[in-house]
Design an enzyme around this catalytic site. Structure first.
Site, PDB file in Angstrom:
ATOM      1  N   LYS A 176      50.310  38.925  29.533  1.00  0.00           N
ATOM      2  CA  LYS A 176      49.177  38.973  29.069  1.00  0.00           C
ATOM      3  C   LYS A 176      48.392  40.356  29.170  1.00  0.00           C
ATOM      4  CE  LYS A 176      45.469  37.524  31.496  1.00  0.00           C
ATOM      5  NZ  LYS A 176      44.375  38.599  31.723  1.00  0.00           N
ATOM      6  N   ASN A 177      48.592  40.918  30.348  1.00  0.00           N
ATOM      7  CA  ASN A 177      47.981  42.371  30.405  1.00  0.00           C
ATOM      8  C   ASN A 177      48.812  43.434  29.835  1.00  0.00           C
ATOM      9  OD1 ASN A 177      46.025  40.946  32.214  1.00  0.00           O
ATOM     10  ND2 ASN A 177      46.781  41.776  33.850  1.00  0.00           N
ATOM     11  N   ARG A 222      37.198  41.357  29.183  1.00  0.00           N
ATOM     12  CA  ARG A 222      37.193  42.688  29.741  1.00  0.00           C
ATOM     13  C   ARG A 222      38.061  43.712  28.933  1.00  0.00           C
ATOM     14  NH1 ARG A 222      35.409  45.760  34.009  1.00  0.00           N
ATOM     15  NH2 ARG A 222      36.971  47.325  34.671  1.00  0.00           N
ATOM     16  N   CYS A 266      36.731  38.402  34.428  1.00  0.00           N
ATOM     17  CA  CYS A 266      36.699  37.417  35.555  1.00  0.00           C
ATOM     18  C   CYS A 266      35.941  38.348  36.634  1.00  0.00           C
ATOM     19  CB  CYS A 266      38.292  37.612  36.155  1.00  0.00           C
ATOM     20  SG  CYS A 266      38.886  36.120  36.014  1.00  0.00           S
ATOM     21  N   ARG A 293      33.708  46.208  38.905  1.00  0.00           N
ATOM     22  CA  ARG A 293      34.741  46.655  38.087  1.00  0.00           C
ATOM     23  C   ARG A 293      34.269  47.903  37.400  1.00  0.00           C
ATOM     24  NH1 ARG A 293      38.444  41.560  36.483  1.00  0.00           N
ATOM     25  NH2 ARG A 293      40.073  43.072  36.110  1.00  0.00           N
ATOM     26  N   PRO A 294      34.111  49.033  37.771  1.00  0.00           N
ATOM     27  CA  PRO A 294      33.391  50.389  37.143  1.00  0.00           C
ATOM     28  C   PRO A 294      34.357  50.854  36.101  1.00  0.00           C
ATOM     29  CG  PRO A 294      33.871  50.696  39.344  1.00  0.00           C
ATOM     30  CD  PRO A 294      34.368  49.413  39.138  1.00  0.00           C
ATOM     31  N   ASP A 318      34.087  54.277  35.543  1.00  0.00           N
ATOM     32  CA  ASP A 318      34.115  55.510  35.801  1.00  0.00           C
ATOM     33  C   ASP A 318      35.137  56.491  35.592  1.00  0.00           C
ATOM     34  OD1 ASP A 318      34.692  54.379  38.221  1.00  0.00           O
ATOM     35  OD2 ASP A 318      34.384  56.103  39.572  1.00  0.00           O
ATOM     36  N   ASP A 355      46.737  40.052  41.394  1.00  0.00           N
ATOM     37  CA  ASP A 355      46.619  38.878  40.628  1.00  0.00           C
ATOM     38  C   ASP A 355      47.448  37.774  41.110  1.00  0.00           C
ATOM     39  OD1 ASP A 355      44.980  40.067  38.887  1.00  0.00           O
ATOM     40  OD2 ASP A 355      46.391  40.424  37.404  1.00  0.00           O
ATOM     41  N   ILE A 373      42.232  45.451  46.580  1.00  0.00           N
ATOM     42  CA  ILE A 373      41.856  46.175  45.476  1.00  0.00           C
ATOM     43  C   ILE A 373      40.384  45.566  44.849  1.00  0.00           C
ATOM     44  CG2 ILE A 373      42.509  46.340  43.058  1.00  0.00           C
ATOM     45  CD1 ILE A 373      45.388  46.635  44.118  1.00  0.00           C
ATOM     46  N   ARG A 403      42.806  31.242  30.068  1.00  0.00           N
ATOM     47  CA  ARG A 403      42.445  32.535  29.702  1.00  0.00           C
ATOM     48  C   ARG A 403      43.889  33.240  29.898  1.00  0.00           C
ATOM     49  NH1 ARG A 403      38.834  35.863  32.752  1.00  0.00           N
ATOM     50  NH2 ARG A 403      40.110  37.465  31.718  1.00  0.00           N
TER      51      ARG A 403
HETATM   52  C1  UD1 Z   1      44.024  45.275  35.786  1.00  0.00           C
HETATM   53  C2  UD1 Z   1      44.432  43.639  35.473  1.00  0.00           C
HETATM   54  C3  UD1 Z   1      44.118  42.630  36.438  1.00  0.00           C
HETATM   55  C4  UD1 Z   1      44.687  43.186  37.666  1.00  0.00           C
HETATM   56  C5  UD1 Z   1      44.232  44.684  37.955  1.00  0.00           C
HETATM   57  C6  UD1 Z   1      44.649  45.146  39.302  1.00  0.00           C
HETATM   58  C7  UD1 Z   1      44.385  43.759  32.982  1.00  0.00           C
HETATM   59  C8  UD1 Z   1      43.803  43.322  31.673  1.00  0.00           C
HETATM   60  N1  UD1 Z   1      43.667  43.430  34.072  1.00  0.00           N
HETATM   61  O1  UD1 Z   1      42.538  45.055  35.738  1.00  0.00           O
HETATM   62  O2  UD1 Z   1      44.548  41.404  36.053  1.00  0.00           O
HETATM   63  O3  UD1 Z   1      44.096  42.257  38.827  1.00  0.00           O
HETATM   64  O4  UD1 Z   1      44.437  45.366  36.827  1.00  0.00           O
HETATM   65  O5  UD1 Z   1      46.224  45.018  39.195  1.00  0.00           O
HETATM   66  O6  UD1 Z   1      45.401  44.471  32.813  1.00  0.00           O
HETATM   67  N2  UD1 Z   1      38.309  51.230  39.566  1.00  0.00           N
HETATM   68  C9  UD1 Z   1      37.369  51.986  39.560  1.00  0.00           C
HETATM   69  N3  UD1 Z   1      36.948  52.838  38.482  1.00  0.00           N
HETATM   70  C10 UD1 Z   1      37.396  52.689  37.285  1.00  0.00           C
HETATM   71  C11 UD1 Z   1      38.412  51.585  37.065  1.00  0.00           C
HETATM   72  C12 UD1 Z   1      38.855  50.896  38.254  1.00  0.00           C
HETATM   73  O7  UD1 Z   1      36.884  52.353  40.689  1.00  0.00           O
HETATM   74  O8  UD1 Z   1      37.128  53.260  36.520  1.00  0.00           O
HETATM   75  C13 UD1 Z   1      38.680  50.563  40.635  1.00  0.00           C
HETATM   76  C14 UD1 Z   1      38.505  49.023  40.445  1.00  0.00           C
HETATM   77  O9  UD1 Z   1      37.043  48.541  40.936  1.00  0.00           O
HETATM   78  C15 UD1 Z   1      39.419  48.357  41.570  1.00  0.00           C
HETATM   79  C16 UD1 Z   1      40.671  49.288  41.206  1.00  0.00           C
HETATM   80  O10 UD1 Z   1      40.074  50.460  40.759  1.00  0.00           O
HETATM   81  O11 UD1 Z   1      39.097  48.372  42.915  1.00  0.00           O
HETATM   82  C17 UD1 Z   1      41.914  48.874  40.451  1.00  0.00           C
HETATM   83  O12 UD1 Z   1      41.278  48.394  39.207  1.00  0.00           O
HETATM   84  P1  UD1 Z   1      42.017  48.409  37.889  1.00  0.00           P
HETATM   85  O13 UD1 Z   1      43.700  48.776  38.144  1.00  0.00           O
HETATM   86  O14 UD1 Z   1      41.345  49.562  37.168  1.00  0.00           O
HETATM   87  O15 UD1 Z   1      42.069  47.085  37.210  1.00  0.00           O
HETATM   88  P2  UD1 Z   1      41.877  46.428  35.765  1.00  0.00           P
HETATM   89  O16 UD1 Z   1      42.489  47.534  34.893  1.00  0.00           O
HETATM   90  O17 UD1 Z   1      40.462  46.406  35.548  1.00  0.00           O
END
Ligand code: UD1
Length: 423
Positions: free
Chosen positions: A22-23, A93, A117, A122-123, A125, A298, A320, A390
């Site tokens: 899915k991802n 998302r 979810c 989940r910022p 930035d 996950d 995470i 989902r």
């Molecule tokens: C993706 C997956 C999700 C999985 C996660 C971690 C998809 C659609 N979703 O989510 O299922 O649980 O990877 O393997 O692929 N962070 C920041 N700033 C940012 C982006 C992220 O601080 O701009 C932090 C997040 O809060 C978190 C960490 O980085 O603590 C990892 O998040 P991230 O890998 O970005 O997760 P997603 O891509 O949202």
């Protein structure tokens, strides 16, 4: 309201076929709009998140033609709107991938800030930092991120935290930038590699995906491709028992396999399958979630369910997302002995789970409760299964194939009918 009803305590055995990731598919679908030619994508999982994203892609004008439940053709030449509204974003998302894709192709996009979810803050930035580094102006207005650039210019970007989303989004934006981009501290997840392979099959020049440095040389335009999404790394491992899990890449499952092995399961790896069996008692172990190749966040709830009925005291550390223990209260109602202290769950193994009526708090936690229900004595009913749908295609059907007693129901009468049938 739809629910799953499960008669637990039945050992599972047999073979189960795993669908597309899915991802990976979510990012690939978004990236598919980056060419004006028609792209065919195959091995898509037929799950709600994918269908919501396809609606969002059709919503900006792209032509989306469903060939069958696992194949779609997308043509991005018809796009007439560079805005993705909150209605799409609040459901899923990953529609934020349209930000990187639209910015890369049209140098402009406006996408509402995401939902998805509720597993912690989940910022975005890091996504924004990457876009800015490529030369885009980024503004937050009316709950949306608006990005726009005269031109995107290749650069050196260091991501402060390993982020799957930011790595993929910045990679998409950089594919058609002028010159060379380097992304350091990139995520190494299998789906990052799959998206890079997909973009390369469209004519992009991306090297190093799967390592922590990704190098991109910008190209003028992308062209059509036929692409098949990789198998899911999470769905595979969620089916615990004496089972041959087919159509997987065993390497992608290594962290999970290693922990199941430590917990006393038997694991046999084949070219494109993994056999998991648990004949004897399970033992305690320690698990910490980390970016790939570490243990996937996950899979954390599903692993905790296994450790909940393993002998001894286990710990599960979530490094995470801070809000990923929401299943603990539900699992406690099924007899688990788990205490959460900050980001560590301390799990004292119990003999067995008891059946109960529980609610899925999010996608993976929902899958974990299904596993608990399969292990519990008696009839378990799981509410809020829309979260599970989902990300899992035909979950009850796949589990039934390996002997599980599980059905999707929507009335009390159907629950009673199921109970009569299985007792
Ligand atoms: C993706 C997956 C999700 C999985 C996660 C971690 C998809 C659609 N979703 O989510 O299922 O649980 O990877 O393997 O692929 N962070 C920041 N700033 C940012 C982006 C992220 O601080 O701009 C932090 C997040 O809060 C978190 C960490 O980085 O603590 C990892 O998040 P991230 O890998 O970005 O997760 P997603 O891509 O949202």
């Amino acid at each position: 309201m739809e629910q799953y009803v499960i008669k637990g305590g039945v050992p599972l055995s047999g073979e189960v076929e795993i669908g597309g990731a899915k991802n990976a598919a979510l990012a690939i679908l978004a990236a598919a709009i980056m060419t004006d030619e028609t792209v065919t994508i195959d091995n898509l999982p037929d799950v709600r998140d994918i269908n919501v994203l396809l609606d969002a892609i059709a919503g900006i004008g792209a032509k989306v033609e469903r060939i069958d439940s696992h194949t779609v053709k997308i043509n991005g030449s018809y796009i007439d709107c560079l805005c993705v509204d909150y209605d799409s974003m609040k459901k899923i998302r990953a529609s934020y991938y349209l930000l990187g894709a639209l910015l890369g192709k049209y140098k402009e996009a406006e996408v509402a800030l995401p939902g998805g979810c509720n597993i912690g803050s989940r910022p975005m930035d890091l996504h924004i930092k990457g876009f800015k580094a490529l030369g885009a102006n980024v503004e937050l207005r009316n709950g949306a991120v608006a990005v726009e650039a005269k031109e995107l210019v290749g650069t050196h970007i260091y991501l402060d935290k390993v982020s799957v989303g930011a790595t993929i989004n910045v990679m998409m934006a950089a594919v058609m930038a002028d010159g060379k981009t380097t992304i350091e501290n990139a995520a190494k997840e299998p789906h990052v590699v799959d998206v890079a392979n997909f973009l390369n099959s469209m004519g992009a020049n991306i090297r190093g995906a799967g390592t922590d440095v990704i190098r991109i040389v910008g190209v003028e335009s992308l062209h059509k491709t036929d692409y098949s999404v990789i198998p899911d790394q999470i769905e595979a491992a969620a089916t615990h028992g004496d089972i041959l899990v087919k159509n997987v890449i065993p390497k992608h499952l290594e962290a999970t396999s290693a922990k199941l092995l430590e917990a006393g399961c038997r694991i046999e790896e084949f070219d494109d399958a993994v056999r998991v069996s648990a004949a004897g008692p399970l033992h305690n172990t320690q698990v910490t979630t980390l970016p790939y190749p570490g243990f996937p966040t996950d899979m954390q709830p599903q692993m905790a369910v296994v450790l909940g009925i393993a002998q001894g005291t286990s710990t599960v550390t979530e490094s995470i997302f801070e809000n990923r223990f929401k299943y603990v209260d539900e699992l406690t109602r099924m007899g688990a002995d788990i205490k959460v202290e900050s980001n560590v769950a301390i799990i004292n193994g119990v003999d067995h789970y008891m059946s109960a009526r529980v609610s899925a708090p999010d996608l993976r936690a929902g899958a974990a409760l299904v596993i608990a229900g399969l292990a519990a004595e008696g009839i378990t009913v799981i509410d809020d299964i829309h979260f599970i749908e989902r990300g899992y295609e035909e979950f009850p059907e796949k589990l039934s194939q390996v002997g599980a007693k599980i059905e999707k129901v929507s009335t009390e009468k159907e629950i009673q009918k199921f109970t009569l049938k299985v007792s």
